[in-house]
Design a protein around this motif. Structure first.
Motif, PDB file in Angstrom:
ATOM      1  N   TYR A 139       0.816  -1.209   0.000  1.00  0.00           N
ATOM      2  CA  TYR A 139       0.000   0.000   0.000  1.00  0.00           C
ATOM      3  C   TYR A 139       0.852   1.263   0.000  1.00  0.00           C
ATOM      4  O   TYR A 139       1.883   1.337   0.674  1.00  0.00           O
ATOM      5  CB  TYR A 139      -0.936   0.018   1.211  1.00  0.00           C
ATOM      6  N   ASN A 140       0.396   2.229  -0.770  1.00  0.00           N
ATOM      7  CA  ASN A 140       0.952   3.579  -0.754  1.00  0.00           C
ATOM      8  C   ASN A 140      -0.163   4.551  -0.380  1.00  0.00           C
ATOM      9  O   ASN A 140      -1.345   4.200  -0.403  1.00  0.00           O
ATOM     10  CB  ASN A 140       1.515   3.966  -2.119  1.00  0.00           C
ATOM     11  N   LYS A 141       0.237   5.764  -0.062  1.00  0.00           N
ATOM     12  CA  LYS A 141      -0.737   6.807   0.278  1.00  0.00           C
ATOM     13  C   LYS A 141      -0.264   8.127  -0.317  1.00  0.00           C
ATOM     14  O   LYS A 141       0.913   8.462  -0.255  1.00  0.00           O
ATOM     15  CB  LYS A 141      -0.857   6.939   1.806  1.00  0.00           C
ATOM     16  N   VAL A 142      -1.181   8.853  -0.912  1.00  0.00           N
ATOM     17  CA  VAL A 142      -0.912  10.201  -1.405  1.00  0.00           C
ATOM     18  C   VAL A 142      -1.813  11.155  -0.631  1.00  0.00           C
ATOM     19  O   VAL A 142      -3.030  10.940  -0.554  1.00  0.00           O
ATOM     20  CB  VAL A 142      -1.165  10.327  -2.921  1.00  0.00           C
ATOM     21  N   ALA A 143      -1.221  12.184  -0.041  1.00  0.00           N
ATOM     22  CA  ALA A 143      -1.971  13.130   0.788  1.00  0.00           C
ATOM     23  C   ALA A 143      -1.640  14.554   0.374  1.00  0.00           C
ATOM     24  O   ALA A 143      -0.463  14.909   0.227  1.00  0.00           O
ATOM     25  CB  ALA A 143      -1.652  12.917   2.266  1.00  0.00           C
ATOM     26  N   THR A 144      -2.670  15.355   0.175  1.00  0.00           N
ATOM     27  CA  THR A 144      -2.484  16.773  -0.123  1.00  0.00           C
ATOM     28  C   THR A 144      -2.660  17.590   1.156  1.00  0.00           C
ATOM     29  O   THR A 144      -3.523  17.273   1.978  1.00  0.00           O
ATOM     30  CB  THR A 144      -3.498  17.270  -1.166  1.00  0.00           C
ATOM     31  N   PRO A 145      -1.875  18.648   1.327  1.00  0.00           N
ATOM     32  CA  PRO A 145      -2.088  19.529   2.484  1.00  0.00           C
ATOM     33  C   PRO A 145      -3.173  20.541   2.183  1.00  0.00           C
ATOM     34  O   PRO A 145      -3.713  20.590   1.068  1.00  0.00           O
ATOM     35  CB  PRO A 145      -0.727  20.224   2.611  1.00  0.00           C
ATOM     36  N   ARG A 146      -3.533  21.358   3.151  1.00  0.00           N
ATOM     37  CA  ARG A 146      -4.358  22.527   2.856  1.00  0.00           C
ATOM     38  C   ARG A 146      -3.566  23.386   1.891  1.00  0.00           C
ATOM     39  O   ARG A 146      -2.390  23.617   2.069  1.00  0.00           O
ATOM     40  CB  ARG A 146      -4.667  23.291   4.144  1.00  0.00           C
ATOM     41  N   GLY A 147      -4.233  23.835   0.839  1.00  0.00           N
ATOM     42  CA  GLY A 147      -3.527  24.598  -0.185  1.00  0.00           C
ATOM     43  C   GLY A 147      -2.858  23.718  -1.224  1.00  0.00           C
ATOM     44  O   GLY A 147      -1.981  24.172  -1.950  1.00  0.00           O
ATOM     45  N   GLY A 148      -3.275  22.455  -1.329  1.00  0.00           N
ATOM     46  CA  GLY A 148      -2.686  21.557  -2.318  1.00  0.00           C
ATOM     47  C   GLY A 148      -3.743  20.810  -3.104  1.00  0.00           C
ATOM     48  O   GLY A 148      -4.898  20.718  -2.691  1.00  0.00           O
ATOM     49  N   GLN A 149      -3.347  20.266  -4.243  1.00  0.00           N
ATOM     50  CA  GLN A 149      -4.194  19.394  -5.042  1.00  0.00           C
ATOM     51  C   GLN A 149      -3.263  18.466  -5.805  1.00  0.00           C
ATOM     52  O   GLN A 149      -2.084  18.772  -5.988  1.00  0.00           O
ATOM     53  CB  GLN A 149      -5.076  20.180  -6.013  1.00  0.00           C
ATOM     54  N   TYR A 150      -3.776  17.306  -6.264  1.00  0.00           N
ATOM     55  CA  TYR A 150      -2.900  16.392  -6.990  1.00  0.00           C
ATOM     56  C   TYR A 150      -3.734  15.393  -7.774  1.00  0.00           C
ATOM     57  O   TYR A 150      -4.921  15.172  -7.471  1.00  0.00           O
ATOM     58  CB  TYR A 150      -1.966  15.637  -6.041  1.00  0.00           C
ATOM     59  N   GLN A 151      -3.095  14.790  -8.797  1.00  0.00           N
ATOM     60  CA  GLN A 151      -3.732  13.772  -9.613  1.00  0.00           C
ATOM     61  C   GLN A 151      -2.871  12.518  -9.610  1.00  0.00           C
ATOM     62  O   GLN A 151      -1.647  12.599  -9.510  1.00  0.00           O
ATOM     63  CB  GLN A 151      -3.900  14.242 -11.056  1.00  0.00           C
ATOM     64  N   LEU A 152      -3.499  11.370  -9.730  1.00  0.00           N
ATOM     65  CA  LEU A 152      -2.750  10.133  -9.893  1.00  0.00           C
ATOM     66  C   LEU A 152      -3.543   9.142 -10.705  1.00  0.00           C
ATOM     67  O   LEU A 152      -4.778   9.193 -10.759  1.00  0.00           O
ATOM     68  CB  LEU A 152      -2.347   9.536  -8.552  1.00  0.00           C
ATOM     69  N   THR A 153      -2.814   8.263 -11.353  1.00  0.00           N
ATOM     70  CA  THR A 153      -3.406   7.161 -12.103  1.00  0.00           C
ATOM     71  C   THR A 153      -2.989   5.871 -11.439  1.00  0.00           C
ATOM     72  O   THR A 153      -1.784   5.602 -11.285  1.00  0.00           O
ATOM     73  CB  THR A 153      -2.944   7.173 -13.570  1.00  0.00           C
ATOM     74  N   LEU A 154      -3.961   5.073 -11.004  1.00  0.00           N
ATOM     75  CA  LEU A 154      -3.679   3.814 -10.336  1.00  0.00           C
ATOM     76  C   LEU A 154      -3.258   2.762 -11.363  1.00  0.00           C
ATOM     77  O   LEU A 154      -3.395   2.959 -12.572  1.00  0.00           O
ATOM     78  CB  LEU A 154      -4.905   3.354  -9.553  1.00  0.00           C
ATOM     79  N   ALA A 155      -2.754   1.646 -10.853  1.00  0.00           N
ATOM     80  CA  ALA A 155      -2.199   0.624 -11.739  1.00  0.00           C
ATOM     81  C   ALA A 155      -3.228   0.021 -12.689  1.00  0.00           C
ATOM     82  O   ALA A 155      -2.871  -0.506 -13.741  1.00  0.00           O
ATOM     83  CB  ALA A 155      -1.544  -0.482 -10.906  1.00  0.00           C
ATOM     84  N   ASP A 156      -4.514   0.096 -12.353  1.00  0.00           N
ATOM     85  CA  ASP A 156      -5.559  -0.441 -13.229  1.00  0.00           C
ATOM     86  C   ASP A 156      -6.032   0.564 -14.262  1.00  0.00           C
ATOM     87  O   ASP A 156      -6.915   0.271 -15.063  1.00  0.00           O
ATOM     88  CB  ASP A 156      -6.747  -0.922 -12.400  1.00  0.00           C
ATOM     89  N   GLY A 157      -5.448   1.775 -14.241  1.00  0.00           N
ATOM     90  CA  GLY A 157      -5.852   2.829 -15.169  1.00  0.00           C
ATOM     91  C   GLY A 157      -6.867   3.797 -14.608  1.00  0.00           C
ATOM     92  O   GLY A 157      -7.212   4.792 -15.262  1.00  0.00           O
ATOM     93  N   THR A 158      -7.354   3.564 -13.387  1.00  0.00           N
ATOM     94  CA  THR A 158      -8.292   4.484 -12.748  1.00  0.00           C
ATOM     95  C   THR A 158      -7.604   5.820 -12.469  1.00  0.00           C
ATOM     96  O   THR A 158      -6.497   5.865 -11.933  1.00  0.00           O
ATOM     97  CB  THR A 158      -8.819   3.892 -11.434  1.00  0.00           C
ATOM     98  N   LYS A 159      -8.277   6.918 -12.827  1.00  0.00           N
ATOM     99  CA  LYS A 159      -7.729   8.256 -12.604  1.00  0.00           C
ATOM    100  C   LYS A 159      -8.389   8.870 -11.370  1.00  0.00           C
ATOM    101  O   LYS A 159      -9.596   8.751 -11.187  1.00  0.00           O
ATOM    102  CB  LYS A 159      -7.966   9.137 -13.828  1.00  0.00           C
ATOM    103  N   VAL A 160      -7.569   9.531 -10.549  1.00  0.00           N
ATOM    104  CA  VAL A 160      -8.040  10.120  -9.294  1.00  0.00           C
ATOM    105  C   VAL A 160      -7.548  11.556  -9.208  1.00  0.00           C
ATOM    106  O   VAL A 160      -6.374  11.827  -9.458  1.00  0.00           O
ATOM    107  CB  VAL A 160      -7.531   9.330  -8.074  1.00  0.00           C
ATOM    108  N   TRP A 161      -8.454  12.461  -8.855  1.00  0.00           N
ATOM    109  CA  TRP A 161      -8.107  13.854  -8.572  1.00  0.00           C
ATOM    110  C   TRP A 161      -8.350  14.091  -7.087  1.00  0.00           C
ATOM    111  O   TRP A 161      -9.448  13.825  -6.583  1.00  0.00           O
ATOM    112  CB  TRP A 161      -8.985  14.816  -9.373  1.00  0.00           C
ATOM    113  N   LEU A 162      -7.344  14.598  -6.372  1.00  0.00           N
ATOM    114  CA  LEU A 162      -7.483  14.895  -4.954  1.00  0.00           C
ATOM    115  C   LEU A 162      -7.617  16.396  -4.751  1.00  0.00           C
ATOM    116  O   LEU A 162      -6.803  17.176  -5.263  1.00  0.00           O
ATOM    117  CB  LEU A 162      -6.265  14.404  -4.169  1.00  0.00           C
ATOM    118  N   ASN A 163      -8.613  16.811  -4.000  1.00  0.00           N
ATOM    119  CA  ASN A 163      -8.764  18.204  -3.604  1.00  0.00           C
ATOM    120  C   ASN A 163      -7.822  18.486  -2.435  1.00  0.00           C
ATOM    121  O   ASN A 163      -7.122  17.593  -1.945  1.00  0.00           O
ATOM    122  CB  ASN A 163     -10.219  18.488  -3.224  1.00  0.00           C
TER     123      ASN A 163
END
Length: 390
Positions: free
Chosen positions: A178-202
């Motif tokens: 397992y990995n974890k991606v965390a944005t702080p206040r004042g941050g945003q980020y995108q990632l693509t998981l190994a199955d091709g699922t796209k995720v946008w984090l507020n």
């Protein structure tokens, strides 16, 4: 209906925005707005004003088209949504040539990190996050560097500015990593998981996920707010379900687009479906959603379906906007706190009223607050505190 001169349309729009329309003027305006020629003439009025506006530095970007749609909707008069105080103030200033709204075809640029905080202001959020690896070590993702970050289990991790991409690698199945991606206040980020699922984090959000999906299901956990475009995946001829956990709530899907808002400071967890189908579950309670529906999980554990949902408002953050539809000041300020990484302090009574509008998220806090100041809200920024009074 004969279209009137532009001066008449300008007068009617200003009367409408300032809520001074007589019954006759309202009927006249709505009649023009239902006529394609009338709408075209109204566009000419706006274009004339646009040609003479001052530079963007003179004021915040304001999206007139979002507000314009509120009165051009072809609905019975009883269902027309009137401009809120903010929309009225904006249009009056536009008529005076003092402010700039966002024109069609112009979209907010992605915010970039700036090291120095301006005095008496707060910078907008930017693409920044922390990657927590399986061994507990952390990688700062705020830099604009690109390339291979390394390997985790049966996956490689590649980075481009503002985005991580996981790619499954050949090899025997291993225990989940397992990995974890965390944005702080004042941050945003995108990632693509190994199955091709796209995720946008507020901002102030996180996702915990297996670096490769090897079992009979795909399961991730989030906090805060995230938007998913789930890729379809099959194994041995069967679809592999995707499950998103948020505050003990489960969203089960096969392949779909949905948004989950699960901030602790919000009164409910909201799951909004844009495409496909999902099932929202909490204990024994469950709801099936179709596109355009929103499930709301209250603090009492009950799940209710919202009678109506404004998808522009839900998805504004992903598209680079603050979008408010009849929102009170506390609702707005919860977003402002997270995006600008400030603490909102109310001096005296909390201002009342509701506000409707759309403003890009790539402007400074002072510009953002200037829009609200038009409707009577006073503010000042002291360090990391945003102080508000009516």
């Amino acid at each position: 209906m004969t279209v009137p001169p532009n001066d008449r349309l300008r007068y009617l729009l200003t009367q409408y925005a300032s809520k001074r329309c007589t019954a006759a003027e309202m009927d006249e305006l709505l009649g023009y707005m239902k006529d394609p020629a009338g709408r075209a003439s109204a566009g000419e009025v706006i274009d004339e004003q646009y040609a003479g506006l001052a530079s963007e530095a003179e004021g915040a970007d304001i999206d007139w088209d979002f507000m314009y749609r509120r009165i051009t909707a072809e609905a019975p008069r009883s269902r027309i949504l009137y401009f809120s105080k903010i929309a009225a103030a904006v249009l009056l200033l536009v008529a005076a040539g003092g402010w700039l709204w966002l024109r069609p075809g112009k979209t907010p640029t992605a915010p970039t990190a700036v090291a120095e905080q301006p005095v008496g202001d707060a910078l907008p959020g930017s693409n920044k996050a922390m990657l927590v690896l399986a061994d507990g070590s952390s990688v700062d993702l705020g830099a604009d560097s690109s390339g291979l970050l390394g390997h985790q289990g049966n996956a490689s991790i590649n980075k481009t500015p503002g985005r991580l991409t996981y790619s499954a690698t050949a090899g025997e199945n291993e225990a989940p990593v397992y990995n974890k991606v965390a944005t702080p206040r004042g941050g945003q980020y995108q990632l693509t998981l190994a199955d091709g699922t796209k995720v946008w984090l507020n901002s102030a959000s996180s996702i915990r996920f297996p670096v490769a999906f090897t079992g009979g299901e795909r399961r991730v956990e989030i906090t805060g707010e995230a938007y998913f475009e789930v890729a379809k995946m099959s194994k041995n001829g069967k679809s592999v379900p995707f499950r998103c956990m948020a505050n003990q709530m489960e969203v089960a899907v096969l392949g779909t687009h949905f948004n989950v808002n699960a901030y602790d400071d919000e009164p409910e967890v909201r799951t909004t479906l844009l495409e496909g189908a999902v099932q929202v579950k909490q204990g024994a309670a469950s709801r099936m959603l179709v596109p355009g529906q929103q499930a709301r999980l209250g603090k009492d554990g009950n799940i209710a379906l919202a009678p109506t949902v404004n998808l522009e408002e839900v998805m504004g953050w992903k598209e680079g906007y603050f979008v408010f539809v009849e929102a009170d000041i506390r609702q707005i300020m919860r977003q402002v706190e997270k995006w600008y990484n400030v603490e909102v302090v109310y001096e005296g009574a909390v201002p009342d009223g509701s506000y409707t509008g759309r403003v890009p998220r790539n402007i400074n806090a002072k510009q953002m607050m200037k829009v609200l100041e038009l409707s009577g809200i006073k503010f000042r920024i002291e360090g990391s505190r945003l102080l508000i009074r009516s």
